[in-house]
Design an enzyme around this catalytic site. Structure first.
Site, mmCIF file in Angstrom:
data_model
loop_
_atom_site.group_PDB
_atom_site.id
_atom_site.type_symbol
_atom_site.label_atom_id
_atom_site.label_comp_id
_atom_site.label_asym_id
_atom_site.label_seq_id
_atom_site.Cartn_x
_atom_site.Cartn_y
_atom_site.Cartn_z
ATOM 1 N N ARG A 133 0.821 -1.218 0.000
ATOM 2 C CA ARG A 133 0.000 0.000 0.000
ATOM 3 C C ARG A 133 0.847 1.256 0.000
ATOM 4 N NH1 ARG A 133 -2.493 -3.838 2.953
ATOM 5 N NH2 ARG A 133 -1.529 -3.100 4.874
ATOM 6 N N GLU A 167 4.961 -9.907 14.928
ATOM 7 C CA GLU A 167 4.350 -10.425 16.150
ATOM 8 C C GLU A 167 4.563 -11.942 16.227
ATOM 9 O OE1 GLU A 167 0.440 -8.939 16.442
ATOM 10 O OE2 GLU A 167 0.152 -9.663 18.490
HETATM 11 P P1 AMP Z 1 4.613 -2.634 11.649
HETATM 12 O O1 AMP Z 1 5.869 -3.187 11.077
HETATM 13 O O2 AMP Z 1 4.107 -3.423 12.814
HETATM 14 O O3 AMP Z 1 4.736 -1.150 11.969
HETATM 15 O O4 AMP Z 1 3.490 -2.783 10.551
HETATM 16 C C1 AMP Z 1 3.393 -1.857 9.531
HETATM 17 C C2 AMP Z 1 3.083 -2.513 8.212
HETATM 18 O O5 AMP Z 1 2.088 -3.512 8.334
HETATM 19 C C3 AMP Z 1 2.571 -1.489 7.234
HETATM 20 O O6 AMP Z 1 3.153 -1.757 5.977
HETATM 21 C C4 AMP Z 1 1.071 -1.683 7.236
HETATM 22 O O7 AMP Z 1 0.584 -1.676 5.915
HETATM 23 C C5 AMP Z 1 0.838 -3.045 7.869
HETATM 24 N N1 AMP Z 1 -0.052 -3.032 9.035
HETATM 25 C C6 AMP Z 1 0.279 -3.382 10.294
HETATM 26 N N2 AMP Z 1 -0.761 -3.348 11.117
HETATM 27 C C7 AMP Z 1 -1.808 -2.932 10.375
HETATM 28 C C8 AMP Z 1 -3.190 -2.690 10.666
HETATM 29 N N3 AMP Z 1 -3.706 -2.849 11.896
HETATM 30 N N4 AMP Z 1 -3.974 -2.260 9.646
HETATM 31 C C9 AMP Z 1 -3.468 -2.093 8.419
HETATM 32 N N5 AMP Z 1 -2.178 -2.314 8.087
HETATM 33 C C10 AMP Z 1 -1.353 -2.735 9.045
#
Ligand code: AMP
Length: 184
Positions: free
Chosen positions: A72, A109
């Site tokens: 995205r 996670e």
């Molecule tokens: P993180 O590495 O945990 O910060 O996750 C960020 C990435 O995962 C981004 O590229 C987001 O597109 C996706 N992402 C993580 N959690 C969500 C969520 N709750 N809703 C939508 N996209 C998420």
């Protein structure tokens, strides 16, 4: 102002992002509240406002290229790059790029993920604006920002449309500056 309208570019842009987001429970797995930004991308005037808002925040002269995180982030990065008259570099999931890459592996996670960028994606000192849709735990962002620097780029800024503050992504990014249009 409610919690739904707080962000680093003011309540109007925060409200536009909030208004273009649909919460999807238990996707892609039980317990996750997925923030679906497709309605924002599909709304022409709203999408233009958020793209312009990110460019205004950083200043069009402050970056030479935009890097977007699969998948995205590509949508946002390409629109910013076009509007600013600069190029776009995709940061991709493992195994997608055809030439020599730099890789960064980080904890999710459950399990881990790897992102890659072409080794020659940037010239030395090139100023890179990094964008993604959502900042959650910050693992994706930390890996991406490190990759850009490993490839010779200089981080000009990092923007997301939405930050999930309870997952403390900003803290994980330490001294990096985060620009979030909406913080929830
Ligand atoms: P993180 O590495 O945990 O910060 O996750 C960020 C990435 O995962 C981004 O590229 C987001 O597109 C996706 N992402 C993580 N959690 C969500 C969520 N709750 N809703 C939508 N996209 C998420």
């Amino acid at each position: 102002m409610t919690d739904e309208t707080q962000g680093d570019s003011g309540p109007e842009l925060a409200a536009i992002v909030a208004g273009g987001t649909v919460d999807v429970h238990d996707f892609p797995k039980p317990g996750i509240l997925f923030k679906d930004l497709m309605p924002l991308f599909a709304d022409g005037p709203a999408f233009r406002r958020v793209v312009d808002g990110i460019i205004e925040h950083h200043g069009v002269a402050s970056f030479d290229v935009v890097a977007g995180v699969e998948a995205r982030g590509f949508v946002v990065a390409a629109a910013i790059a076009y509007a600013a008259g600069v190029g776009v570099v995709p940061v991709r999931k493992a195994g997608k790029l055809p030439r020599e890459v730099l890789s960064a592996t980080y904890e999710l996670e459950y399990g881990e993920a790897t992102l890659e960028v072409h080794r020659d994606a940037f010239f030395a000192g090139q100023r890179v604006l990094v964008v993604d849709d959502v900042l959650a735990t910050g693992g994706t962002a930390a890996a991406t920002l490190d990759l850009v620097e490993q490839a010779g780029g200089v981080i000009a800024g990092f923007s997301v449309l939405m930050e999930l503050a309870f997952l403390k992504g900003r803290e994980r990014l330490g001294s990096r500056t985060v620009h979030a249009l909406l913080t929830v």
